[in-house]
Write an enzyme that holds these catalytic residues in place. Structure first.
Site, short mmCIF file in Angstrom:
data_model
loop_
_atom_site.label_atom_id
_atom_site.label_comp_id
_atom_site.label_asym_id
_atom_site.label_seq_id
_atom_site.Cartn_x
_atom_site.Cartn_y
_atom_site.Cartn_z
CG ASP A 1 -0.15 -0.12 2.53
OD1 ASP A 1 1.09 -0.02 2.51
OD2 ASP A 1 -0.80 -0.30 3.58
CG ASP A 2 0.25 4.73 -1.80
OD1 ASP A 2 1.12 4.04 -2.37
OD2 ASP A 2 -0.62 5.36 -2.39
#
Ligand code: WTA
Length: 695
Positions: free
Chosen positions: A565-566
């Site tokens: 994910d980020d």
């Protein structure tokens, strides 16, 4: 590539936001990214002669593991019986729902039981005659500063603080924020909260005033416990000034009053005379505790009573207050500490983590005290005054188990092995690693140089949310493979799923999820159960989603490939790209920002920011510095970008979504491997960005 940090799953990462993971599930590993040649990694047999492992071999592990997942009520009840319970749990004490399609997510352990974790950490050992054993071996920033506190002394201080907190009206369920350096008073403050059933929220001392303010306001803390200052290496930090600013900001934003600020004096950093003091609100730690008895009644709490919140970064929005509850967390952190570090009461153990992170909670404040260890509490940094500090401290206290992060190992490795060899380190038995994938080269150095080949490495994969180790070697129990966290701990059922939430069998690579509850499962996100479900349980229905990618090899060993994910993992610190972006955009000259991680030789990952300026503004060195300062003031110095890349435009799809995959390739100078960019609204921005690199 070999020897550097290969991390293919970082490039899986266009599925940035968990809710998007569901929608945009079409995200597949980038075919062009390098795969770690895991099958070529030589195995390291487990035949270390220096100790007998608690779990003798893989067959014994398998039998225990099988029972732990088939009969969790029985398996964990047997372990819980080692503790003091004011009231025993019910026969069937576990229940959980991990599937959003079946109603709200809920998790319960030791239902019906009443206990207290601080009592089990301290009183229990004192009652067993171990009161005079060292509990904390405090080692200051300067090698000349050190102190020893026994279990009885720590218990006395915890009780005095507990009494004081009660005297100002803090009770069961109230939140207390703690913002302190690594002095013994920090775990003492945490344990004092636990003793009276208050919920602590420790904020790492490297966070800025604004970040601290947000965390104070979110949990509506009644009290802030802080310190006058701290020395970090040769740098002095005026912690109280930051705390003052934070309290002011929290009150302005939230009309919420922090009634009391307890200030512990760190004389060697900032003395009383130099500390700003708000009459009527602030009280010195010493004055607060003066006259308080060294005994305090224990608040017996339900097993599922919240013990603490700890804020952590995710893909979106502001940091989440992860909530852990007493009973399950206590039993799980004890069990992992005992088996993963093969730890017995009286062992001298050292974890270099700060209590501001989960590692300092589970493997400094709670786990080792539950076992009854003597542990080093280290205020300084591994490279001050010189790069041999760790080994000097190891010899000074005869440390048996040493637990640190790959980033520290890499920086010490760079300093050279002479620093290690100056000290004999013959007390060491087990070396632990946590926080990020450890590259095989660093693993080798840790094993061969630091451990002289005598100590197994426990590469522990886990998260703030999991509360304790999840996938980890048991030392000397099975073969190690440098870079692999190996097999699941008792009670943990990890699965690898594809983008459609199908479980993959055998050798496979995909998203790492957990299938059933373990005792220290996070119970909610403070004040936002919806966010808990959306972030962790909706992406792959039926499972807890870790946010990490993983590969399972033919022997069933897990290789964590990094966040999908980020979230960027800088020196083992989790940082949300969205948080850094909003700190950059807060600067009036910044129109838009996109942040990605890039491979960094020491930090694991560094922060790379693409910045688009407002019309008419020009790129200057001053502006670069101001943008970095903006991140320092919104989050903290540890989140400052390593690189700012001026971007006249950002690569976006026609629907306006930034293609981070493309930015990641540009940041890592791999624009020859961009893959398909035909869906970009304006493909020419890519060349513009490449041309501006380094400008
Ligand atoms: C990463 C720290 C590979 C992972 C305890 C995870 C690891 C995040 C390891 C959690 C490991 C932690 N090998 N990656 N041994 N340990 N990670 O919440 O990406 O600060 O999701 O908890 O660190 O970071 P957190």
């Amino acid at each position: 590539m070999w020897g550097s940090i290969s991390n293919p799953a970082r490039d899986i990462a266009t599925a940035a936001l968990p809710d998007k993971v569901v929608a945009a599930a079409a995200v597949a590993p980038d075919a062009t990214s390098p795969q770690p040649p895991v099958d070529l990694v030589p195995h390291v047999p487990s035949n270390y002669p220096h100790f007998t492992p608690f779990v003798e071999n893989v067959d014994q592990y398998k039998a225990m593991y099988q029972r732990s997942i088939e009969d969790p009520d029985g398996f964990w009840a047997d372990i819980a019986s080692e503790f003091h319970w004011h009231k025993k749990w019910d026969e069937k004490h576990t229940s959980w729902n991990f599937d959003v399609r079946n109603g709200p997510i809920h998790v319960e352990w030791f239902k019906g039981g009443l206990t207290n974790i601080a009592y089990n950490c301290l009183d229990r050992h004192v009652a067993a005659g171990r009161g005079d054993q060292p509990c904390f071996l405090w080692e200051g920033n300067e090698p000349k500063d050190s102190a020893v506190m026994t279990y009885s002394q720590v218990l006395g201080e915890v009780c005095r603080m507990a009494n004081y907190l009660r005297s100002i009206g803090v009770g069961k369920g109230d939140a207390v924020s703690i913002y302190m350096p690594m002095v013994c008073e920090l775990p003492i403050a945490m344990l004092a909260c636990a003793r009276i059933g208050a919920v602590h929220s420790v904020v790492f001392g490297g966070f800025s005033a604004e970040a601290l303010a947000g965390r104070i306001a979110d949990c509506k803390a009644k009290v802030l416990i802080t310190s006058s200052g701290v020395m970090r290496g040769s740098k002095k930090i005026d912690l109280k000034a930051i705390a003052d600013k934070a309290v002011e900001m929290a009150e302005l934003n939230d009309e919420h009053l922090v009634s009391t600020v307890v200030v512990q004096e760190v004389k060697h950093a900032v003395t009383r005379e130099h500390t700003h003091f708000v009459q009527g609100r602030d009280v010195w730690w010493e004055d607060a505790l003066r006259g308080q008895p060294t005994e305090a009644e224990v608040e017996w709490v339900e097993a599922d009573h919240p013990l603490f919140l700890l804020y952590t970064s995710g893909s979106t929005g502001k940091p989440k207050g992860v909530v852990h509850c007493t009973g399950g967390y206590m039993v799980y952190t004890f069990t992992t500490t005992k088996y993963v570090f093969n730890m017995a009461p009286g062992d001298v153990y050292w974890c270099t983590a700060d209590c501001g992170w989960i590692t300092g909670h589970s493997y400094l404040t709670y786990g080792p005290l539950l076992v009854g260890a003597s542990q080093v509490v280290f205020e300084g940094v591994p490279t001050y005054p010189a790069a041999d500090r760790c080994w000097q401290v190891v010899d000074k206290y005869k440390v048996k188990q040493f637990y640190t992060a790959p980033t520290a190992i890499r920086s010490l490795m760079r300093a050279g092995e002479l620093y290690v060899k100056e000290h004999n380190r013959d007390s060491l038995r087990i070396l632990g690693s946590v926080g990020e994938p450890i590259n095989p080269e660093a693993w080798r150095w840790y094993h061969d140089v630091v451990g002289d080949g005598r100590c197994p490495i426990v590469d522990t994969w886990w998260q703030t949310e999991t509360g304790g180790h999840m996938i980890t070697p048991l030392p000397n129990t099975w073969q190690q493979k440098p870079g692999s966290a190996t097999l699941p701990f008792f009670g943990v059922v990890p699965v690898i799923v594809d983008d459609k939430a199908n479980e993959l069998q055998g050798e496979a690579e995909g998203m790492l999820c957990i299938k059933q509850a373990w005792p220290s499962t996070l119970r909610t996100v403070y004040g936002d159960h919806d966010r808990y479900e959306t972030n962790y349980f909706k992406p792959f229905p039926g499972y807890y989603f870790s946010g990490d990618g993983a590969r399972r090899d033919k022997d069933g060993y897990f290789w964590i490939t990094g966040r999908v994910d980020d979230v960027i993992n800088v020196s083992g610190h989790r940082i949300g790209t969205a948080e850094v972006e909003s700190a950059l955009v807060a600067h009036p000259k910044c129109a838009e920002a996109a942040v990605v991680g890039f491979e960094h030789a020491i930090k694991g990952q560094g922060i790379y920011a693409f910045v688009t300026l407002m019309e008419g503004e020009s790129y200057t060195e001053d502006l670069r510095r101001e943008l970095i300062a903006s991140v320092r003031s919104h989050i903290g110095a540890f989140a400052a970008p390593d690189a700012i890349h001026w971007a006249p435009g950002l690569p976006k799809t026609r629907s306006g979504k930034i293609m981070r995959r493309v930015l990641r390739k540009i940041a890592s100078k791999e624009e020859d491997q961009l893959g398909d960019i035909s869906t970009l609204a304006d493909p020419s921005v890519v060349q513009q960005l490449v041309d501006l690199r380094g400008k």
